[in-house]
Design an enzyme around this catalytic site. Structure first.
Site, PDB file in Angstrom:
ATOM      1  N   CYS A 102      25.801 -35.225  31.299  1.00  0.00           N
ATOM      2  CA  CYS A 102      26.130 -36.303  30.359  1.00  0.00           C
ATOM      3  C   CYS A 102      25.093 -37.416  30.496  1.00  0.00           C
ATOM      4  O   CYS A 102      23.997 -37.189  30.969  1.00  0.00           O
ATOM      5  CB  CYS A 102      27.533 -36.848  30.604  1.00  0.00           C
ATOM      6  SG  CYS A 102      27.667 -37.777  32.124  1.00  0.00           S
ATOM      7  N   CYS A 126      21.027 -37.365  29.968  1.00  0.00           N
ATOM      8  CA  CYS A 126      20.004 -36.728  30.809  1.00  0.00           C
ATOM      9  C   CYS A 126      19.095 -35.880  29.920  1.00  0.00           C
ATOM     10  O   CYS A 126      17.896 -35.756  30.165  1.00  0.00           O
ATOM     11  CB  CYS A 126      20.635 -35.791  31.830  1.00  0.00           C
ATOM     12  SG  CYS A 126      22.218 -36.325  32.389  1.00  0.00           S
TER      13      CYS A 126
END
Lengths: 77, 343
Positions: free
Chosen positions: A10, A13
């Protein structure tokens, strides 16, 4: 050069990974970009805020997404 | 003194409540959409919903962008590394208090809570400090406090922060006293945690971070905001006041418990829940009931419990969830009882 992008999927990235890829491509340098999603490995770097950018095993940026140009500058150092 | 409070109420009306925007949208609905605004006929209701929807969407989105930028800039100074260093010297109620306070300003997205938890535990921070930080950080943050003030006034917002911090301290202290260290997953203790240098961010980096935050939160949150405002608009003009009052009003003694049962499993953003809360309060829901709902939505959710299970064994997780649930229900009752003092 050995580049790692740390993050558990999440927190954008993916965005950092893309920016890094673009920067490496623009500079035309030889680099191995690896995505690290395993929490134990991320903790080994002492990173508490993802995403993080690790170059040659050194944490350079964490908790934010540097733009392509900033990554280029970092890589040229 | 009178002038000072007048000054603040003007600032509040212009910048936070944006009463001028409300008037402007009313004018637009009346004169451009040619719809009346009332609760008596169908066109009046459509007009009313439309006014609520447009006004609330613009207000929340404008406030959100502005507030997140300012507060992300301030908060970028409080890195988790620094927080850990400050907290590592403290224990007991002092440590829990500072942990809860720093939890309100240390920014991180929910996916960072596990790494932060692990590194706090590995750094040897006492349970009460780690847990008061963990409870307060999703609960209270600066941007949502100001947004809360824009809807219900400063008294409610400040009370919310104070009560939230107190709950975090109390929850942390209870968990600390129960000596639950052995219910942290074993692998956490075996983990190797590296050290990073503590680098002070530059002004340019902080501005860039703040801009990024606005963009990130925006892309993540706008759906919730529109959905929330949509539901709010429905409640505002279509659900009969008597029904809301009966189910969620102070007449129903179980209202806060009901709000907790609905709010806790739900995953949504605090900014999305605010318009719903606003509409519910206008329709006669007790302020405490609404706060319980909002705290339930932000503090706990099924995804966050699943995530915490990675680092906590069932017993600790159960106690953690139990303390927060009981805490927010009690807060609901307290606010409902003392409603007359703060509104």
């Amino acid at each position: 050069m050995n580049i790692k992008v740390l993050g558990m999927g999440c927190c954008n990235c993916v965005k950092l990974y893309e920016n890094t890829q673009d920067a490496v491509k623009d500079l035309g340098i030889e680099a191995n970009i690896e995505k690290v999603e395993d929490m134990a490995k991320i903790m080994e770097y002492g990173v508490m805020r993802t995403p993080a950018l690790v170059i040659n095993e050194k944490v350079i940026v964490q908790g934010r997404i540097p733009k392509k140009d900033e990554i280029k500058k970092i890589l040229q150092k | 003194m009178q002038y000072v409070s007048q000054f603040f109420s003007i600032i509040n009306d212009v910048f936070l409540k944006m009463t001028w925007l409300s008037d402007l949208i009313t004018w637009v609905v009346n004169n451009i959409f040619r719809l009346p605004i009332n609760d008596t006929d169908i066109w009046g209701r459509i007009g009313g919903s439309l006014q609520f929807f447009i006004y609330d969407s613009i207000k929340i989105i404008a406030l959100l962008s502005f507030l997140i930028f300012i507060f992300a800039y301030i908060e970028s100074k409080f890195t988790p590394e620094k927080t850990r260093r400050i907290l590592s010297k403290l224990k007991g109620i002092k440590g829990a208090t500072l942990g809860a306070l720093l939890g309100t300003v240390t920014p991180f997205c929910s996916c960072s809570s596990i790494p932060i938890f692990i590194s706090f535990v590995k750094a040897g921070l006492p349970m009460e400090v780690t847990f008061s930080f963990l409870i307060s950080s999703p609960f209270v943050d600066l941007a949502s406090t100001v947004l809360l003030a824009s809807m219900f006034g400063w008294k409610v917002a400040i009370t919310y922060v104070v009560v939230g911090v107190l709950l975090a301290i109390l929850g942390g202290m209870i968990i600390g006293k129960l000596k639950l260290e052995k219910y942290i997953q074993d692998y956490v203790f075996d983990m190797k945690v590296g050290e990073t240098e503590e680098v002070e961010p530059t002004k340019k980096e902080r501005i860039q971070y703040a801009k990024e935050q606005v963009k990130n939160i925006f892309t993540k949150v706008w759906k919730y905001v529109l959905l929330g405002v949509g539901i709010g608009a429905l409640i505002h003009n279509w659900i009969p006041q008597e029904l809301v009052e009966k189910v969620l009003g102070n007449g129903n003694i179980f209202a806060p418990i009901l709000a907790a049962i609905v709010g806790i499993p739900m995953y949504a953003d605090i900014f999305g829940t605010m318009p719903i809360a606003e509409a519910l309060v206008l329709k006669g829901t007790g302020i405490g009931t609404v706060l319980t709902f909002m705290m339930g939505v932000t503090a706990l959710s099924v995804p966050s419990i699943v995530m915490l299970k990675q680092v906590m064994k069932n017993k600790l997780l159960g106690i953690f969830v139990g303390i927060i649930s009981v805490g927010i229900i009690v807060i609901g009752y307290i606010f409902n009882i003392f409603q007359f003092l703060i509104i």
